[in-house]
Structures are given as structure tokens and as C-alpha cells.
Write an enzyme that holds these catalytic residues in place. Structure first.
Site, short mmCIF file in Angstrom:
data_model
loop_
_atom_site.label_atom_id
_atom_site.label_comp_id
_atom_site.label_asym_id
_atom_site.label_seq_id
_atom_site.Cartn_x
_atom_site.Cartn_y
_atom_site.Cartn_z
N CYS A 89 -2.99 -2.55 -1.41
CA CYS A 89 -3.89 -1.54 -1.97
C CYS A 89 -4.25 -1.79 -3.43
CB CYS A 89 -3.24 -0.15 -1.87
SG CYS A 89 -2.94 0.42 -0.19
N HIS B 130 -5.54 2.37 -7.29
CA HIS B 130 -4.23 2.77 -6.79
C HIS B 130 -3.45 3.38 -7.95
CE1 HIS B 130 -0.69 2.42 -4.07
NE2 HIS B 130 -0.05 2.41 -5.22
#
Length: 520
Positions: A89, A143
Site C-alpha cells: 500500500c 498510506h
């Protein structure tokens, strides 16, 4: 009427009754290439979806109920061969925002912040801000968690954050914070160390399905917030760059019960190949990892050995989560249509990486295999051919230069490596080709796997950063789409030809050990 047609019709009726969908001018735009209104600059609506693989009706999944994503694809151009630069991510989102691959920046993992590595990087929102755009973000864009921070540069107003790990039922957590909530820094730790705090906590549930409204979870609230921002931005004197990030289908599969009820779990397919490819190195795969962060999942057990009931529920939860997020995206697109902004707005749908659902005995991501790296990517709006599909290989890093070109905002600037290529020629003519392969990577301990994906093959070159040893994986995705057999030793001519292409790339930045990273 064949069974597939009947099922599709029934699914459309059910989905339409329950989910609605964007219509009107947005649907009419699918009849031909849209054109920006003279004298107006194109807005950008960037939709980011966490852990979304191409498990979408428009991509050929016969069971997925995704009417809104299907309609978006119908009015734009769908990339069938789009790949993440890394199936993690945090770095994947930095790939997106900088146009730089992980091997160019050295950012491979969580806890590696952009400004610590490239302090003067000019990100995509920074570029649009400098070009006179109002730039806003909401939901999961960068993120945030695991020691990774939001990048505040480039936004006209502070990022609107919401949760990623979230439960609506006390039974899912015992009414106390969970490990994953701590790691995502959604519950504060006393000393600022989310990892130490997480070790003191219990695990939460991998799924829940309460009978609640959509906005009981963050994605519903993010959709509502995005709708409000579109209404506020309508008629403004600035074009906008709006980044809207959704959390599902990232674990936990926490979505309202009605989305679970749309699927018969007995009809959802289990993986047919549940081991690593023949002759693949052991570090090509993994045991455990992220999936073990949830209490229903046994620790230290290979994915193929999970109880069948667990496998079926996890797959069911993923499908339900995809349909839930499809509905939230549909709400935003409906507002774009109602507001009249659609004709001047380029919409991009991007999944940050793929997701293993038991194939190769693997769950979640963090590999170089097809299921972890292939992503959905759809462009729609002015300057984009409507109702088209392309087999052009493309990477996450290509989105930055493509959007700036579509918007007439100039080429990406900044000191960071510029690995992306504009896909505008392909958006005009889907038969055009500007890339021969897509590039991605994944580090595993001392090994760094760098890969190229062509129309037919994937070659992975693993390099041991300590010993200098190398090994290879080679898969024929036409003859062996499930990647069941490593051909690196049996097809040396193909291996060497692709390895020679990979050798033309600059040397990859070293993978910084986690202990050193934390100390730094």
C-alpha cells in the site's frame, strides 16, 4: 436466454434496485469521446481503492456485482494490462504520486516517508496546485500508519482523514482497541510507537456484517464528504484536483449485511491452484503475513491448509466489500453527473495493487505474482475514448504524466526520477502502443525481486543484496495463466532475452533494513 445473460439481468435488476447508479449526462457521455468546454480547464477526480483487484464485472468477473464501476468503464477506456509497481500500500501510493518506481526512490515499505527520502519531490497534487488547481484529498490517499505519515505538501486544505480499520459491532473487538487499529495509528499510543502498542493488544475480527447504514463505515462517510465537496466546488473559479480514497476491500471485511446477502457463498470459486509454482524459489511466496493479523486466521499455517469454511468466508467478504465500495463510488459519480461537472472532469479509477484469494496458497498481497500486481485502471471523461478497452501494458507511474497531459498542465517536474509515460495516445486510440512491458518489484528479506511483464511473459530476477546471488522466475501467462510452473531453467532463451531488457534499467536502490530504518 442463456444462464449467464439471465444472471446478469437479474444482477442488474437487483443492483439497480438496491444500489442505484449514475445516469443522465454521465451515462450519455459513453456514446462518444467527451470534449472539454471551450475555455475551461479539466478537473481531475482521482478515485483510489485499497486492495482492489480486477474483480469487477467490466473486467469479466461473472459473479461480481459492480454496476457503477461497469458504467464508468462503459464511458471511458479500460486498461486490461495495468500493473502496480509494487504490491504494498504505502510505496504503491508514493509510486502514484511521484511517478517514480520503488527501485528508483528506495521506498519499498512502511515507515519510509517521502520527504525523508526525496525532500524536494514535486508530487502530482503539488504539480496541479502550482498549475492553479484547488487540490483536496479525503479517505485513504497516502498510506497513514505503520510509521508512514501523510504528505501535506500539495493540498490546498488539510487532508480529510477517516478510518481504515473499523468495526460497528463490539463483538468484533471485545470493545477494546485492536492490533491493527494501533498499527494504522487510529488509536494513539502513549509513547508514539504503534508497533510496541500493538503488541499489547488482541486481534480483531477479519469480518463483520451488521445491518447498518453505509455511513456506519468510513467509505460511506468519505463518499458523503466527496459529494459535499463537489457541490461546494461547482461554479468555483479554479479547476479542481480531488483525490477520493476508499478503504474496502482491504481487511477487515466490515460492510453492511445487505452486501453480503447479494452473494451465494457456495457459488463463489475457491482457488484451483494452491501451491507455489513448480521450481519457484521459496522466497517468491510467503506463509502468513497480513492475513494473520485477524483472530479467525490460524498462525503459521499455509493458506492452502486453512479450513474450507474460512476460505469461503474470506472470499465472500472480499466480494461483498467490492460491491459495497462500488456503491460508494457510484454515489460520487452520481453527484458529478447531477452537478454538470462530468463534461469537464477526467475521472480515474485506480486500485493500488491486487489481492491473493487463496491462489498459490496465498492471501492478501506482497508478492510479484499476477494476482498481487495486476490492477484495475479506468480513465473516463474529456480527451478519453469512450467504451473502449486496451491491452496496452501500463504501470501506476504512468498516471501522473497522463493526467497532466490530459489537463494541459505541463509535464511532471521535480527532482525525483520520472519513470512514467503518458498514455494519452492510447486514450485517443486504444490500439496504439507506447510501452512494451510493465515493471514491478517486491523485496523479501535479503532478496529483491525485479520483474517485467510483457504481453506473454513475466520474468522475475531475484538479487541477494548481501551475497550477490541471483535467481530467476519465468512464467508464460498465455499458456499458464495461473503461473503454476517456473520456466526459467527450461526456457533459457526467453529468460535471457527478457533478462537483457531488465539489465537496461538503472541499478535498483538498496532495500534499507527495517531496524536501520526505524533507528533513522
Amino acid at each position: 436466454m442463456c444462464n449467464l445473460t439471465r444472471r446478469r439481468l437479474l444482477g442488474s435488476v437487483m443492483a439497480g434496485a438496491l444500489l442505484g447508479g449514475f445516469t443522465g449526462r454521465m451515462a450519455m457521455a459513453a456514446t462518444g469521446p467527451a470534449k472539454a468546454t471551450a475555455g475551461k480547464r479539466r478537473n481531475i477526480l482521482l478515485i483510489l481503492v485499497d486492495d482492489l483487484k480486477p474483480l469487477i464485472g467490466a473486467y469479466g468477473d461473472r459473479l461480481a456485482i459492480t454496476p457503477n464501476l461497469d458504467r464508468l468503464a462503459a464511458r471511458g477506456t479500460r486498461f486490461d494490462a495495468a500493473y502496480a509497481n509494487e504490491a504494498v500500500c504505502a510505496p504503491s501510493r508514493i509510486n502514484l504520486m511521484t511517478g517514480s518506481r520503488s527501485t528508483s526512490t528506495g521506498i519499498y515499505d512502511f515507515g519510509m516517508n517521502l520527504r525523508d527520502t526525496i525532500p524536494d519531490a514535486v508530487t502530482m497534487p503539488q504539480h496541479f496546485l502550482a498549475a492553479g488547481y484547488r487540490t483536496e484529498s479525503m479517505g485513504k490517499v497516502y498510506h497513514i500508519g505503520h510509521g508512514t505519515k501523510d504528505d501535506k505538501a500539495g493540498w490546498s486544505v488539510p487532508h480529510h482523514k477517516d478510518k481504515l480499520i473499523e468495526y460497528a459491532e463490539a463483538a468484533s473487538t471485545g470493545g477494546v482497541p485492536t492490533q491493527e487499529e494501533a498499527l494504522f495509528e487510529e488509536v494513539p499510543s502513549d509513547d508514539g510507537d504503534p508497533f510496541a502498542y500493538a503488541r499489547t493488544l488482541a486481534k480483531g475480527a477479519a469480518w463483520e456484517k451488521p445491518d447498518v447504514a453505509d455511513d456506519a463505515y468510513a467509505d460511506g462517510r468519505t463518499a458523503d464528504y466527496a459529494i459535499g465537496r463537489l457541490r461546494a466546488l461547482k461554479g468555483g473559479n479554479q479547476p479542481f484536483f480531488l483525490a477520493v480514497g476508499f478503504a474496502r476491500p482491504h481487511l477487515p471485511f466490515s460492510v453492511p449485511k445487505r452486501y453480503w446477502d447479494m452473494y451465494d457463498p457456495a457459488r463463489l470459486p475457491l482457488a484451483s491452484f494452491e501451491q507455489l509454482p513448480e521450481s519457484a524459489p521459496r522466497y517468491a511466496g510467503k506463509v502468513g503475513g497480513e492475513i494473520e493479523a485477524y483472530r479467525e486466521v490460524p498462525v503459521g499455517v499455509a493458506g492452502k491448509d486453512f479450513p474450507e469454511a474460512l476460505k469461503r468466508t474470506l472470499i465472500h467478504g472480499y466480494y461483498a466489500s467490492v460491491t459495497y465500495v462500488d456503491r460508494q463510488i457510484g454515489k460520487v459519480l452520481d453527484e458529478l453527473d447531477r452537478s454538470g461537472l462530468a463534461q469537464d472532469t477526467v475521472v480515474v479509477l485506480w486500485g493500488d495493487h491486487g489481492f491473493h484469494l487463496g491462489d498459490h496458497g496465498l492471501w492478501t498481497k506482497h508478492t510479484n505474482f499476477e494476482q498481487a500486481t495486476r490492477i484495475p485502471l479506468i480513465f473516463a471523461g474529456p480527451g478519453v475514448a469512450a467504451g473502449k478497452v486496451t491491452g496496452q501494458l501500463t504501470e501506476t507511474v504512468d498516471i501522473f504524466p497522463t493526467l497532466t497531459a490530459l489537463a494541459g498542465a505541463g509535464a511532471p517536474s521535480g527532482p525525483q526520477p520520472k519513470d512514467g509515460m503518458s498514455m494519452v495516445p492510447v486514450l485517443i486510440d486504444p490500439a496504439r502502443r507506447v510501452r512494451d512491458y510493465a515493471y514491478h518489484c517486491y523485496p523479501r528479506g535479503e532478496w529483491l525481486g525485479e520483474a517485467i511483464r510483457t504481453d506473454r511473459y513475466r520474468l522475475v530476477r531475484w538479487s541477494n543484496e548481501r551475497s550477490g546471488e541471483r535467481s530467476f522466475e519465468l512464467y508464460d501467462l498465455v499458456a499458464d495463466p495461473q503461473e503454476t510452473r517456473n520456466l526459467a531453467d527450461t526456457e533459457p532463451a526467453v529468460r535471457d532475452r527478457l533478462a537483457a531488457i531488465l539489465a537496461t534499467h538503472p541499478p535498483a536502490k538498496p532495500v534499507k533494513p527495517k531496524k536501520a530504518r526505524k533507528a533513522g
